[in-house]
Write an enzyme that holds these catalytic residues in place. Structure first.
Site, mmCIF file in Angstrom:
data_model
loop_
_atom_site.group_PDB
_atom_site.id
_atom_site.type_symbol
_atom_site.label_atom_id
_atom_site.label_comp_id
_atom_site.label_asym_id
_atom_site.label_seq_id
_atom_site.Cartn_x
_atom_site.Cartn_y
_atom_site.Cartn_z
ATOM 1 N N HIS A 59 0.806 -1.220 0.000
ATOM 2 C CA HIS A 59 0.000 0.000 0.000
ATOM 3 C C HIS A 59 0.840 1.272 0.000
ATOM 4 C CE1 HIS A 59 -3.341 -2.692 0.935
ATOM 5 N NE2 HIS A 59 -4.131 -1.705 0.574
ATOM 6 N N GLY A 60 2.082 1.217 0.376
ATOM 7 C CA GLY A 60 2.858 2.447 0.351
ATOM 8 C C GLY A 60 4.252 2.271 0.919
#
Length: 467
Positions: free
Chosen positions: A322-323
């Protein structure tokens, strides 16, 4: 270029659809490939070369895998798969995680790697996951190697799902890439789905997101218990309507072009366990990790110790996907621990509770997770979580909480109801003839109201834009 923009709605999309449907069938994939690259290049012209390189590399890997398998040469076939995986993961690591590792090492006093400050290619996490499993599916015999580079490139770059998913496996779309049918009903249903997604994004996510921004920017000393929970509730609804709205728009656009994508969300906030929540939230990502990571590790047909290891690996990777920030790893491990607990013992206990208690239990844990997800700075995260649990100096509530609650209550109520199957259930109870009359009117009204908001919009973020 994002779907919820006037440029896309009233220039790019009408032109693409018009040209697409006047193009002869045999040339449509080529035309669509060009349109896809224009769409991507509008936001990331520099990285078109990177995307084309990835397409060509995985296309060649798939052809080699198919050739070696047909010759009974399993070793070289495995080597081709491994080479494709290494190449794709190396590209993803370099652009997404290099600076994270470099800055972390520097924070530990180890100046071993330079920080490069490269911008993250839009949608790299989505299209990399789609392309790198193509040779795997060919090796397993789940898909035939694509002979046309244009057709394979069209699959990878499909603009409806290019920058924000859903993550589509090649084997799920192979037949449609080569040959698809077109129906007026399918196109009309696609318009319907697109407008629903647009309304979720523009009317709900954008408006609710301003409440979260207000609490996110609030100094720690001013946060109250109820205010902190109100803020994270706003973020949970913003994220859901932002991402599920974009997924609905992607499904709708796909249908306008003759494709059928699987749904990516199934009312996750009605779940009665954390495990159920993840069967309903970002379904395509969960399916990808289950098939290509969890099951190859042994799945749940292993010892308890190995099961715990498998789950923590999968959820650690899910978080990092996700990041490029350590809070996403923490967020993934948080869910890994909860799902591990439910699989081993907690799930049976939760199942014995009244349904209302199961819902409260799930929503409580999910809301806490969104505070971890939303706040990359660990100091800020700690202060916000402390406020949620009564350890901040702001007390239970303050006038600001009352003001924000009164101001956003109608939008929050609309969002909470829209996050359940209530409206869909009421719609299906309508007489068919009434629905046939109302549907085009509601679609037109939704498009007009959303457009009116966009004309005057100064706030139109997209949370998953660079994942």
């Amino acid at each position: 270029m994002v779907f919820s923009s006037l440029l896309f709605l009233f220039l790019y999309l009408p032109v693409v659809l018009a040209v697409y449907y006047v193009t002869p069938l045999r040339w449509r994939n080529g035309m669509l490939l060009i349109a896809n690259l224009v769409f991507y290049g509008w936001g990331e012209p520099t990285y078109i070369v990177l995307m084309v390189f990835t397409i060509v590399a995985d296309y060649i890997a798939g052809r080699f895998v198919a050739r070696f398998k047909s010759q009974g040469r399993d070793g070289p076939a495995r080597a081709a798969v491994a080479a494709a995986l290494v190449l794709n993961l190396a590209i993803l690591f370099f652009f997404k995680y290099w600076d994270l590792i470099a800055s972390t090492l520097r924070g530990w006093g180890l100046d071993l790697l330079p920080t490069l400050g490269l911008s993250l290619p839009i949608g790299i996490s989505f299209y990399t996951f789609q392309t790198m499993t193509y040779p795997v599916d060919v090796y397993r015999g789940d898909a035939q190697a694509q002979k046309s580079l244009v057709n394979f490139g069209t699959f990878v770059t499909l603009f409806p799902q290019l920058i924000a998913g859903p993550i589509i496996k090649y084997k799920e779309l192979a037949d449609q890439v080569d040959c698809r049918e077109y129906h007026v009903e399918q196109f009309a249903n696609g318009v319907h789905m697109f407008v629903i997604g647009l309304g979720k994004k523009v009317l709900l996510a954008n408006n609710i997101g301003m409440l979260w921004d207000a609490y996110k920017a609030m100094p720690a000393g001013e946060l109250t218990v109820l205010g902190a929970w109100l803020g994270v509730l706003a973020f949970s609804l913003q994220l859901y309507f932002d991402f599920s709205g974009y997924s609905d728009m992607a499904v709708g656009l796909g249908r306008m072009l003759g494709f059928e994508f699987l749904k990516n969300f199934d009312y996750p906030y009605i779940s009665r366990s954390v495990t159920e929540f993840w069967r309903r939230w970002h379904i395509s990502l969960g399916s990808w990790f289950r098939e290509y990571v969890y099951i190859p590790l042994g799945g749940n047909r292993v010892s308890r110790g190995r099961l715990c290891f498998n789950l923590m690996v999968v959820w650690g990777l899910t978080g990092l996907w996700h990041g490029a920030s350590w809070n996403f790893l923490l967020w993934g491990l948080y869910f890994g621990v909860l799902i591990m607990a439910e699989k081993l013992w907690l799930g049976r206990l939760v199942a014995s509770w009244p349904r209302a208690v199961q819902h409260i239990y799930t929503l409580f844990l999910v809301l806490v997770s969104w505070a971890i997800f939303a706040l990359e700075d660990f100091g800020h995260m700690g202060q916000y979580l402390a406020a949620m649990f009564g350890f901040a100096g702001g007390g239970l509530a303050d006038p600001a909480f009352g003001y924000y609650l009164r101001s956003y209550l109608p939008t929050l109520c609309a969002g909470i109801l829209a996050a359940t199957p209530l409206f869909a259930g009421l719609w299906h109870k309508l007489p068919k003839k009434v629905g046939m009359v109302l549907l085009p009117l509601l679609v037109l009204a939704g498009l007009l109201v959303s457009t009116a908001y966009l004309v005057d919009a100064t706030y139109n973020p997209f949370l998953y834009f660079r994942f």
